[in-house]
Design a protein around this motif. Structure first.
Motif, PDB file in Angstrom:
ATOM      1  N   GLU A  55     -35.109  42.453 -43.588  1.00  0.00           N
ATOM      2  CA  GLU A  55     -33.745  42.843 -43.669  1.00  0.00           C
ATOM      3  C   GLU A  55     -33.207  43.790 -42.744  1.00  0.00           C
ATOM      4  N   ASP A 105     -32.256  30.478 -39.949  1.00  0.00           N
ATOM      5  CA  ASP A 105     -31.993  30.999 -41.372  1.00  0.00           C
ATOM      6  C   ASP A 105     -30.351  30.955 -41.156  1.00  0.00           C
ATOM      7  N   LYS A 106     -29.837  30.728 -42.489  1.00  0.00           N
ATOM      8  CA  LYS A 106     -28.503  30.485 -42.843  1.00  0.00           C
ATOM      9  C   LYS A 106     -27.962  31.915 -42.547  1.00  0.00           C
ATOM     10  N   LYS A 107     -28.806  33.056 -43.150  1.00  0.00           N
ATOM     11  CA  LYS A 107     -28.303  34.217 -43.147  1.00  0.00           C
ATOM     12  C   LYS A 107     -27.972  34.884 -41.571  1.00  0.00           C
ATOM     13  N   GLU A 152     -25.015  33.245 -40.006  1.00  0.00           N
ATOM     14  CA  GLU A 152     -23.994  33.835 -40.364  1.00  0.00           C
ATOM     15  C   GLU A 152     -23.810  35.016 -39.489  1.00  0.00           C
ATOM     16  N   LYS A 153     -24.895  35.773 -39.327  1.00  0.00           N
ATOM     17  CA  LYS A 153     -24.719  36.937 -38.223  1.00  0.00           C
ATOM     18  C   LYS A 153     -23.996  36.639 -37.002  1.00  0.00           C
TER      19      LYS A 153
END
Length: 566
Positions: A218, A250-252, A255-256
């Motif tokens: 994270e 990765d989706k996360k 998104e960034k």
């Protein structure tokens, strides 16, 4: 409208000109200016090849004398103290000391650590960082090469290894210190580089961040968007392309990227199958890696065209490219003289992959009016490979059908087997042995070359190999090695040797790719079902065992290594 871009192009030269020049330079047989002359000619050729084959966004700064990560170390002034750098522009002397080590009165140091670049067979030099690390712009390489291309009429897309990948692939010399903590220190130098490239007239700047496809914690994820926004701030009139490859995002993390200020994102659609889910709703310019940059097979152009027509919005600006840099692919199939013609028609090297991209672009932008013949030939070649008797071996397929879970079950336990083995071999508690092959010394290489040229007959060559084998066994006996090896002098390469004894393999004359520095390899080509008609290692293992009362260890390259190195 669709445009074609390269994400990187091979640098060793179509006939390994860079390798040869480097090794002459290291032997002090050519000067630095002569080495630079070779490099300049190779860059010129690469830019011309890209232009001729319809590339709109031609790459620069993808050339390197040794490694792109080492180039970034020099660019950012991240030189470890042991190399006694004077903090001026990094010289070739310092550059090659980091690459190869240096053993002289002025400087006696080992090279930087080397390791694999993600899951490829290319190797990079690992950056070293300290808690008090400082950075400063210490190389003009990207600017000089941009200007060099510009003087020849090419406005290129400079490629820079991104700050997140650079830091996270490095290692710290301070226990517990995270290299990511240096991000705020390194960003001003990146912004300076981007600003200078923009001032020189770069319309696009490619920032490679392959680390973004990995599992990141994270803390790293939280730094992605602010970092990209800072890079974009420095770009002035230039567009920023963030390039990822080798896996899906990765989706996360996507998104960034998608909500950052950068202009474009490159997605690997070959090894990153899930990336196709990001195409439809993406508002940024997309660079789609639809042609495999890591293999040597022709792409099915009709299926690629169909995919683009179904997936990409016609109103969006789209760039198409290879999935990753073509660094991992040989130069030019037109130079190939050894691969059988029936197999050669299935292949596509770097230059041919550019043409594949250009054909796709032409169809999407203009229709098939002028390229019907090329698309039809591609279709025939794809079908020929699918149906070829060379690929399909009925005896192999028959044997595969007999495989079930029983082959994974041993008839006896390890404790039973080890006792039987110990009773037979009577080895000490800690037996000594070696990994395998002994050095392929100059006399071995010369004898093999003479044999291949027909200057040494088969019997004489075999007797030479026998003498070498006997000699190496005696050496091991003299120092009381418990389990000896035969030296493997008959093997030209740990993979190629086995490929030469297996059906389903072929070999090229020009399929060279860079492993690291001047080290180039010519991987075997697996084209079909694999089988063997006779023993591959028994003769030399048996001969070796006849020369000693000690145990001779049989040596085999494992199937996973053979697959990965082919």
């Amino acid at each position: 409208m669709i445009k074609v871009a390269t994400t990187g192009y091979p640098r060793i030269g179509p006939k390994r000109e860079l390798k040869k020049a480097l090794e002459l330079f290291w032997k002090n047989k050519i000067s630095e200016s002569e080495l630079e002359k070779t490099a300049k000619e190779l860059r010129k050729q690469n830019w011309q090849i890209q232009k001729t084959n319809g590339v709109d966004l031609i790459s620069s700064n993808d050339f390197s004398f040794y490694d792109q990560v080492l180039d970034t170390i020099c660019l950012l002034g991240a030189i470890p103290k042991r190399y006694k750098w004077n903090e001026e522009k990094v010289s070739l002397k310092t550059y090659f000391a980091m690459a190869r080590g240096s053993q002289n009165k002025e400087l006696d140091v080992p090279a930087l650590e080397m390791t694999k670049w993600f899951d490829t067979n290319y190797h990079y030099l690992v950056p070293e960082f300290s808690a008090d690390q400082t950075f400063r712009l210490s190389s003009n390489k990207p600017f000089d090469e941009f200007n060099e291309a510009k003087s020849l009429g090419y406005i290129t897309k400079p490629i820079i290894l991104g700050p997140l990948t650079f830091l996270l692939l490095g290692k710290s010399d301070t226990q517990g210190f995270k290299t990511l903590n240096l991000l705020d220190k390194i960003l001003p130098i990146y912004k300076e580089v981007i600003g200078k490239l923009s001032d020189l007239g770069a319309e696009w700047i490619q920032i490679d961040e392959p680390i973004l496809v990995k599992d990141l914690d994270e803390e790293v994820i939280s730094r992605i968007k602010p970092t990209l926004n800072e890079l974009k701030k420095a770009s002035k009139n230039s567009k920023i392309l963030i390039t990822t490859y080798f896996e899906s995002l990765d989706k996360k993390i996507h998104e960034k990227l998608s909500t950052s200020d950068v202009d474009a994102i490159h997605l690997d659609l070959v090894r990153g199958a899930e990336n196709k889910n990001y195409i439809q709703n993406e508002n940024k310019i997309l660079s789609l890696g639809i042609i495999d940059g890591r293999n040597i097979w022709k792409s099915d152009l009709n299926s690629k065209i169909k995919f683009l027509q179904q997936s990409a919005k016609s109103e969006n600006e789209i760039i198409i490219s290879t999935s990753c840099s073509l660094l991992y692919c040989p130069y030019d199939l037109d130079l190939e003289k050894k691969v059988p013609e029936e197999i050669k028609r299935w292949l596509s090297f770097s230059k041919q992959k550019l043409n594949e991209l250009n054909l796709i672009k032409t169809f999407i932008n203009e229709g098939d009016k002028n390229i019907k013949k090329e698309l039809e030939q591609n279709k025939l070649d794809i079908l020929d490979r699918q149906n070829s008797k060379l690929i399909h071996d009925s005896s192999v397929k028959k044997r595969l059908k007999t495989i079930d879970s029983s082959i994974t079950k041993r008839k006896s336990s390890y404790s039973q087997r080890s006792k039987i083995q110990q009773d037979i071999f009577k080895l000490p508690k800690f037996p000594t042995t070696t990994i395998g092959s002994f050095p392929q010394t100059q006399d071995v290489r010369q004898a093999r070359a003479k044999f291949k040229r027909g200057e040494l007959d088969s019997e004489s060559y075999k007797n030479f190999l026998k003498d070498k084998t006997i000699d190496v066994i005696k050496k091991q006996e003299e120092i009381d090695i418990d389990v000896v090896v035969h030296g493997e002098f008959e093997r030209n390469d740990m993979v190629e040797y086995f490929g030469e004894h297996l059906k389903g393999f072929t070999f090229s004359s020009s399929g060279w790719v860079q492993s690291y520095g001047s080290r180039c390899v010519k991987p075997p080509i697996i084209y079909g079902d694999i089988s063997r008609s006779k023993a591959m290692t028994v003769y030399w293992s048996k001969f070796a065992q006849e020369q000693t009362k000690k145990i001779v260890k049989g040596m085999l390259t494992g199937p996973i290594t053979i697959l990965q190195w082919s």
